[in-house]
Design a protein around this motif. Structure first.
Motif, PDB file in Angstrom:
ATOM      1  N   LYS A  55     -73.370 -11.388  37.902  1.00  0.00           N
ATOM      2  CA  LYS A  55     -71.988 -11.108  37.518  1.00  0.00           C
ATOM      3  C   LYS A  55     -71.698 -11.668  36.125  1.00  0.00           C
ATOM      4  O   LYS A  55     -70.884 -11.124  35.381  1.00  0.00           O
ATOM      5  CB  LYS A  55     -71.060 -11.767  38.549  1.00  0.00           C
ATOM      6  N   GLY A  56     -72.387 -12.761  35.782  1.00  0.00           N
ATOM      7  CA  GLY A  56     -72.154 -13.396  34.495  1.00  0.00           C
ATOM      8  C   GLY A  56     -72.400 -12.476  33.315  1.00  0.00           C
ATOM      9  O   GLY A  56     -71.781 -12.637  32.268  1.00  0.00           O
ATOM     10  N   GLN A  57     -73.301 -11.492  33.470  1.00  0.00           N
ATOM     11  CA  GLN A  57     -73.566 -10.570  32.370  1.00  0.00           C
ATOM     12  C   GLN A  57     -72.336  -9.713  32.088  1.00  0.00           C
ATOM     13  O   GLN A  57     -71.984  -9.471  30.937  1.00  0.00           O
ATOM     14  CB  GLN A  57     -74.770  -9.680  32.706  1.00  0.00           C
ATOM     15  N   LEU A  71     -74.334  -1.379  25.808  1.00  0.00           N
ATOM     16  CA  LEU A  71     -75.094  -2.355  25.037  1.00  0.00           C
ATOM     17  C   LEU A  71     -75.644  -3.493  25.894  1.00  0.00           C
ATOM     18  O   LEU A  71     -76.660  -4.088  25.558  1.00  0.00           O
ATOM     19  CB  LEU A  71     -74.210  -2.951  23.938  1.00  0.00           C
ATOM     20  N   VAL A  72     -74.952  -3.824  26.964  1.00  0.00           N
ATOM     21  CA  VAL A  72     -75.336  -5.015  27.728  1.00  0.00           C
ATOM     22  C   VAL A  72     -75.829  -4.657  29.126  1.00  0.00           C
ATOM     23  O   VAL A  72     -76.922  -5.051  29.529  1.00  0.00           O
ATOM     24  CB  VAL A  72     -74.141  -5.993  27.835  1.00  0.00           C
ATOM     25  N   ARG A 128     -68.711   0.148  25.803  1.00  0.00           N
ATOM     26  CA  ARG A 128     -69.657  -0.593  24.965  1.00  0.00           C
ATOM     27  C   ARG A 128     -70.395  -1.627  25.804  1.00  0.00           C
ATOM     28  O   ARG A 128     -71.598  -1.820  25.650  1.00  0.00           O
ATOM     29  CB  ARG A 128     -68.920  -1.281  23.821  1.00  0.00           C
ATOM     30  N   GLU A 135     -69.286 -10.574  32.841  1.00  0.00           N
ATOM     31  CA  GLU A 135     -68.228 -11.458  32.348  1.00  0.00           C
ATOM     32  C   GLU A 135     -68.448 -11.818  30.889  1.00  0.00           C
ATOM     33  O   GLU A 135     -67.502 -11.848  30.103  1.00  0.00           O
ATOM     34  CB  GLU A 135     -68.167 -12.723  33.204  1.00  0.00           C
ATOM     35  N   ALA A 136     -69.711 -12.090  30.526  1.00  0.00           N
ATOM     36  CA  ALA A 136     -69.986 -12.456  29.139  1.00  0.00           C
ATOM     37  C   ALA A 136     -69.648 -11.298  28.216  1.00  0.00           C
ATOM     38  O   ALA A 136     -69.065 -11.491  27.145  1.00  0.00           O
ATOM     39  CB  ALA A 136     -71.449 -12.863  28.984  1.00  0.00           C
ATOM     40  N   ALA A 137     -70.000 -10.073  28.634  1.00  0.00           N
ATOM     41  CA  ALA A 137     -69.687  -8.906  27.806  1.00  0.00           C
ATOM     42  C   ALA A 137     -68.174  -8.750  27.680  1.00  0.00           C
ATOM     43  O   ALA A 137     -67.654  -8.509  26.588  1.00  0.00           O
ATOM     44  CB  ALA A 137     -70.305  -7.652  28.409  1.00  0.00           C
ATOM     45  N   ASP A 138     -67.460  -8.915  28.796  1.00  0.00           N
ATOM     46  CA  ASP A 138     -65.992  -8.829  28.757  1.00  0.00           C
ATOM     47  C   ASP A 138     -65.419  -9.908  27.852  1.00  0.00           C
ATOM     48  O   ASP A 138     -64.546  -9.647  27.027  1.00  0.00           O
ATOM     49  CB  ASP A 138     -65.414  -9.027  30.169  1.00  0.00           C
ATOM     50  N   ALA A 139     -65.916 -11.141  28.015  1.00  0.00           N
ATOM     51  CA  ALA A 139     -65.337 -12.265  27.294  1.00  0.00           C
ATOM     52  C   ALA A 139     -65.514 -12.117  25.785  1.00  0.00           C
ATOM     53  O   ALA A 139     -64.754 -12.680  25.013  1.00  0.00           O
ATOM     54  CB  ALA A 139     -65.965 -13.575  27.763  1.00  0.00           C
ATOM     55  N   LEU A 140     -66.538 -11.344  25.363  1.00  0.00           N
ATOM     56  CA  LEU A 140     -66.743 -11.151  23.929  1.00  0.00           C
ATOM     57  C   LEU A 140     -65.831 -10.066  23.380  1.00  0.00           C
ATOM     58  O   LEU A 140     -65.827  -9.800  22.187  1.00  0.00           O
ATOM     59  CB  LEU A 140     -68.199 -10.781  23.652  1.00  0.00           C
ATOM     60  N   GLY A 141     -65.076  -9.408  24.259  1.00  0.00           N
ATOM     61  CA  GLY A 141     -64.139  -8.390  23.800  1.00  0.00           C
ATOM     62  C   GLY A 141     -64.736  -6.990  23.746  1.00  0.00           C
ATOM     63  O   GLY A 141     -64.119  -6.078  23.204  1.00  0.00           O
ATOM     64  N   LEU A 142     -65.952  -6.809  24.298  1.00  0.00           N
ATOM     65  CA  LEU A 142     -66.519  -5.455  24.335  1.00  0.00           C
ATOM     66  C   LEU A 142     -65.729  -4.627  25.350  1.00  0.00           C
ATOM     67  O   LEU A 142     -65.439  -5.103  26.443  1.00  0.00           O
ATOM     68  CB  LEU A 142     -67.991  -5.522  24.774  1.00  0.00           C
ATOM     69  N   ASP A 143     -65.378  -3.399  24.990  1.00  0.00           N
ATOM     70  CA  ASP A 143     -64.667  -2.569  25.959  1.00  0.00           C
ATOM     71  C   ASP A 143     -65.676  -2.031  26.987  1.00  0.00           C
ATOM     72  O   ASP A 143     -66.885  -2.213  26.851  1.00  0.00           O
ATOM     73  CB  ASP A 143     -63.877  -1.452  25.275  1.00  0.00           C
TER      74      ASP A 143
END
Lengths: 265, 433
Positions: free
Chosen positions: B327-329, B346-347, B342, B331-339
């Motif tokens: 789940k962290g993947q 990308l992730v 993306r 969350e990390a993508a969300d937390a960086l502001g990727l919509d």
């Protein structure tokens, strides 16, 4: 939100903690439930720009959930959260805007294992900030140098130690030039020898005036860096004070018990 | 108590591992004669291999490549190897190999499917091997239109007009995206493309085609057969089922109720029905539902059914990969502001697809082999052709040679896919191992 009266604002941000006049994060009357379980209850918290806040409390007290609400990794059901004056609603545009201004560091690092360290750091600047690739790489190398691992730039996260990975995670967040940094138990998954290198990085960040909220059990870090310590239990803010007072002269019994548990051994 | 304390005064330096003998004798002892039970099994296995080779060997050695019928084959074998000898009659392959490759495609036009086949590899290369220059991807993009034109003939303006719709969508999107909201621009782009395809593409292509430039002799779908048919269906199905499967998998995990419901219903329905049923629907029933007079090409109908079928399986394979990601993947993508898109592109997807590679290739191989099921609806794929050849009085009675040949060709391509997937897995390994 009539229950958030003017008198409560004092509870939210006692004037003593004003590092600056600018409010970075405003949380008023915020509540959150998981199903029927009331995780966060009537949270009022104003964070001034430049503050270094440490949030502590027993597990299950809602401290991680609180900071995860600030960048909307968790959704709150009642009350208001505003970051830099932008209120968090279900509007996706606002959420993405706030997320790009708020950096977050996780307990388990959450680096992207399929990308190199450098690519981890340039991904968001390139795709969210539309920074040209070369410029993004320069920024990334700058912050990797700052966290003292520029030589690992072309390795993959799986080839680094835990402490190194966490420092990369910090650098990755910094590459977005955030105005606020959230740390969710950044050292809990690390070996004791590696905790120091991560804390040193965070201390350096604090000295530069970054607004930080840090969920941690590192009380030494709290004493050295924080200007405010918040103690949470059962989804509520039980006590908040400047570190010296908080540790030497805790007011509530619950805080006293907690401190005796974690400092007593 | 002094003897309980211990302080190391010298750290032990690393030494070389004890020498390991790597001789053949050691290997044999470890792998073949490791205990009396394994020794017996080894001997028995050797005997089994010997028995197999000693029976099949002569069959290949006696093979006849030049004969006009099975009777002739047998006569030659008897004359050369004596009474009672048996051997393979590969003469049938020599006589019919073109049919196996091209079906009833006009023989003077064989160069077209052949050229398409080799262009296919050129088009696949930049997709399969990231080391190649990225500009080659344009060849990959142009290949479907080119392949259609080469295989079915007609005017080159037909595929070009289809591509023009995509170009129009891109232009409209670029023009609209500057001023309007993202979804609105996308909607305008899709609408423009649809209008073009529905009303303008046909007439425009008709006018351009009447100039006669770039027109090839048309070939009807019913003349397609053999491995040409298998490849047309298989490759199109493989190429289309992956993206559709990705979208279905994302839809099934979506928070949006209706998107999720539609995806679940589609996947469960298609997966719950045998492919043959879908092919029969494509063959017999679809025409009943279509407006009278529509000529909906049979190969196209089959491709659509095969693609839908494969994409339902693909969706579940990819969903497995998505579920395996921590789940962290996300969350990390969300937390960086990727919509959302993306973050997925990308992730999440690069990792989920990597995890799913064995399953995806499994689906590809299954789909490719399932193309032989079209024999049921009277399309002459290699198995359909085999039936036809065996009905020929000259070759009546041949089994091993024909089915063995078809099996061999299928095996070669399926094994290549498997080998490529293993290469890809090795290449994408980024962990500490």
């Amino acid at each position: 939100m009539s229950d958030v009266a003017a008198t409560d604002l004092k509870r939210a941000a006692p004037a003593a903690f004003k590092v600056t006049d600018e409010i970075a994060i405003e949380i008023a009357g915020m509540n959150k439930w998981y199903g029927q379980f009331h995780v966060l209850r009537d949270i009022d918290l104003n964070v001034y720009r430049g503050e270094r806040i440490v949030v502590c409390g027993p597990s299950g007290s809602g401290k991680s959930t609180l900071i995860r609400c600030i960048n909307r990794l968790e959704e709150h059901q009642k009350g208001k959260i505003a970051v830099d004056g932008v209120e968090l609603t279900s509007d996706l545009k606002n959420i993405d805007k706030i997320r790009s201004e708020v950096g977050m560091v996780f307990q388990h690092f959450n680096l992207f294992p399929h990308l190199t360290i450098l690519e981890n750091c340039t991904l968001a600047p390139i795709w969210v900030r539309k920074t040209p690739k070369r410029e993004a790489e320069e920024i990334a190398m700058h912050f990797l140098t700052k966290v003292k691992i520029p030589e690992q730039a072309n390795k993959y996260p799986g080839q680094l130690s835990g402490g190194q990975q966490q420092r990369v995670a910090i650098a990755r967040s910094l590459c977005m030039k955030p105005r606020i940094m959230l740390f969710d138990e950044p050292t809990s998954a690390l070996d004791p020898e590696m905790i120091k290198e991560v804390l040193d990085t965070m201390i350096e960040l604090a000295e530069e005036g970054m607004t930080m909220i840090c969920v941690t059990h590192e009380m030494g870090f709290a004493q050295a860096v924080a200007n405010r310590v918040i103690f949470m239990d059962q989804g509520q803010i039980v006590e908040q004070n400047e570190p010296k007072e908080f540790f030497n002269n805790p007011k509530s019994d619950r805080t006293k018990l907690f401190l005796s548990q974690i400092l007593g051994h | 108590m002094a003897e309980l304390t211990f302080v190391r005064t010298q750290m032990v330096a690393p030494r070389e591992a004890p020498g390991v003998s790597i001789g053949i004798v050691k290997w044999m002892r470890e792998n073949l004669f490791n205990g009396w039970l394994n020794s017996i099994l080894t001997v028995l296995s050797l005997y089994a291999i010997y028995a197999l080779v000693s029976h099949i060997g002569p069959w290949f050695r006696h093979a006849v490549w030049d004969a006009g019928s099975l009777q002739e084959c047998r006569a030659i074998i008897q004359a050369t190897w004596g009474e009672g000898a048996s051997g393979a009659c590969f003469a049938v392959l020599r006589e019919r190999w073109q049919q196996y490759l091209f079906g009833f495609y006009p023989s003077e036009l064989y160069w077209r499917p052949t050229l398409t086949f080799f262009l296919m590899f050129a088009a696949l290369a930049p997709i399969l091997f990231a080391e190649l220059p990225r500009r080659l991807i344009w060849l990959s993009a142009a290949f479907p239109g080119l392949a259609y034109w080469l295989l079915w003939g007609g005017s080159i303006f037909v595929p070009i007009s289809v591509y023009a719709g995509v170009a129009i969508a891109v232009v409209v999107y670029a023009a609209a995206a500057g001023r309007r909201e993202g979804p609105l621009a996308a909607f305008a782009a899709v609408a423009a493309a649809l209008v073009w395809w529905a009303y303008l593409a046909g007439p425009v292509a008709g006018v351009l085609a009447s100039t006669g430039i770039g027109t090839l002799t048309p070939v009807q779908s019913k003349l397609f057969g053999g491995f040409t048919l298998s490849f047309v269906i298989g490759v199109t199905g493989i190429v289309c089922s992956l993206p559709i499967g990705v979208l279905l998998a994302l839809g099934r995990r979506s928070d949006m109720f209706f998107v999720k419901t539609i995806c679940v219903m589609f996947i469960e329905f298609i997966r719950g029905v045998p492919l043959i049923t879908l092919l029969l629907v494509a063959s017999f029933l679809l025409n009943i539902f279509l407006p009278p007079g529509t000529n909906f090409d049979i190969i196209l109908r089959v491709i659509i059914m095969v693609t839908l079928f494969a994409s339902a399986y693909m969706a579940e394979t990819i969903r497995g990969g998505l579920a395996a990601l921590p789940k962290g993947q996300y969350e990390a993508a969300d937390a960086l502001g990727l919509d959302y898109w993306r973050a997925m592109r990308l992730v999440i997807m690069p990792q989920a697809l990597k995890i799913s590679i064995p399953g995806i290739v499994n689906n590809f191989i299954g789909l490719f082999k399932d193309t032989t099921l079209v024999a049921i609806i009277a399309l002459l794929d290699p198995l359909g052709l085999t039936t036809a050849i065996r009905a020929d009085s000259n070759w009546n009675g041949l089994i091993w040679e024909l089915y063995g040949f078809v099996a061999l060709v299928f095996f070669l391509f399926c094994y290549s896919m498997s080998q490529y997937s293993q290469y890809l897995e090795r290449k994408l390994r980024t962990g500490p191992q």
